[in-house]
Design an enzyme around this catalytic site. Structure first.
Site, PDB file in Angstrom:
ATOM      1  N   LYS A   1      30.366  54.569  25.835  1.00 35.86           N
ATOM      2  CA  LYS A   1      29.356  55.562  25.744  1.00 35.86           C
ATOM      3  C   LYS A   1      27.944  55.083  25.688  1.00 35.86           C
ATOM      4  CE  LYS A   1      31.336  59.528  23.126  1.00 35.86           C
ATOM      5  NZ  LYS A   1      31.208  60.544  22.149  1.00 35.86           N
TER       6      LYS A   1
ATOM      7  N   ASP B   1      28.600  65.232  21.317  1.00 38.72           N
ATOM      8  CA  ASP B   1      29.819  65.494  21.285  1.00 38.72           C
ATOM      9  C   ASP B   1      30.406  66.144  22.554  1.00 38.72           C
ATOM     10  OD1 ASP B   1      32.288  65.193  19.761  1.00 38.72           O
ATOM     11  OD2 ASP B   1      31.974  67.144  18.866  1.00 38.72           O
ATOM     12  N   THR B   2      31.605  65.523  22.957  1.00 38.59           N
ATOM     13  CA  THR B   2      32.275  66.103  24.258  1.00 38.59           C
ATOM     14  C   THR B   2      33.536  66.615  23.811  1.00 38.59           C
ATOM     15  OG1 THR B   2      30.823  64.316  25.396  1.00 38.59           O
ATOM     16  CG2 THR B   2      32.857  65.074  26.434  1.00 38.59           C
TER      17      THR B   2
ATOM     18  N   PHE C   1      37.321  56.035  30.448  1.00 35.76           N
ATOM     19  CA  PHE C   1      37.996  56.015  29.207  1.00 35.76           C
ATOM     20  C   PHE C   1      38.336  57.440  28.750  1.00 35.76           C
ATOM     21  CE2 PHE C   1      33.484  56.586  28.705  1.00 35.76           C
ATOM     22  CZ  PHE C   1      33.204  57.458  27.454  1.00 35.76           C
TER      23      PHE C   1
ATOM     24  N   ASP D   1      39.942  60.661  31.292  1.00 35.21           N
ATOM     25  CA  ASP D   1      39.426  60.346  32.630  1.00 35.21           C
ATOM     26  C   ASP D   1      40.433  59.962  33.647  1.00 35.21           C
ATOM     27  OD1 ASP D   1      36.831  60.368  31.762  1.00 35.21           O
ATOM     28  OD2 ASP D   1      36.267  58.347  32.112  1.00 35.21           O
TER      29      ASP D   1
END
Length: 210
Positions: free
Chosen positions: A12, A68-69, A165, A168
């Site tokens: 990230k 946040d994802t 990551f 993905d």
């Protein structure tokens, strides 16, 4: 301008620093000496991002943003969503949290035999920034703003690609015939959910320092 990104996730950090460029010095939690287990008890991406940013701002009084994802799969009613990073552990108590391989295996298993593979990645960023003092306000209140980035796509049947990551290797963005893990970081950093959210963040930050 120095600003804290409330994470120690190297992937990230590299992604964010690449997108923001040289105008901003992005500090990690390690860089500011924070080794706390920051709570993430929200039930939405927005709540988690805001919670992390507020924790750092209140303790260190530094400009900060947190993200946040979640991967939201249509056939699963938007799951895993806010629980994406620990999806396998929720389904199986013996699994480790933040285990990407286990998370992908769990998701692929749940989608087995499902024709609807539509999904989207969504990133939410919460920014807390102390505005510059003015003649009328010597100690201005911090400003909080929220930014969102979305990329639509599909979940493929098997892992493909060695970069990236998380999910993905099984997420193929709309308009491409390759997964995020196959496209590579240069392309991903221009089209990803995080890139879209960070672009909005960067526009605001650039205006704020002019």
């Amino acid at each position: 301008m120095k600003i804290v990104f409330a994470t120690n996730n190297k992937h990230k950090l590299d992604e964010i620093r690449h997108i923001l460029g040289g105008e901003f010095e992005v500090l990690s939690l390690n860089d500011i000496g924070c080794h706390d287990d920051i709570p993430e008890t929200g039930t939405t991406l927005e709540e988690n991002a805001r919670q992390k940013a507020e924790y750092i701002y209140n303790k260190y009084h530094l400009n900060v943003f947190a993200d946040d994802t979640g991967l939201e799969v249509e056939a699963l009613g938007g799951k895993p969503g806010v629980y994406s990073a620990r999806y396998a552990a929720i389904k199986n108590p013996t699994a480790e949290s933040h285990d990407s391989e286990a998370n992908m295996s769990t998701l692929l298993s749940e989608l087995k035999g499902t024709d609807n593979r539509k999904a989207r990645f969504r990133t939410v960023i919460a920014l807390i920034l102390t505005p510059n003092p003015s003649p009328l306000t010597s100690h201005p209140s911090p400003l909080t703003s929220i930014y969102e980035g979305i990329v639509n796509g599909t979940i493929i049947n098997e892992r493909r690609g060695g970069e990236g990551f998380g999910y993905d290797p099984i997420f193929q963005p709309e308009g491409y015939d390759k997964t995020f893990a196959e496209l590579g970081n240069d392309i991903k950093n221009t089209i990803s959910h995080r890139a879209r959210a960070v672009t909005k963040l960067a526009e605001y930050l650039t205006q704020s320092i002019q």
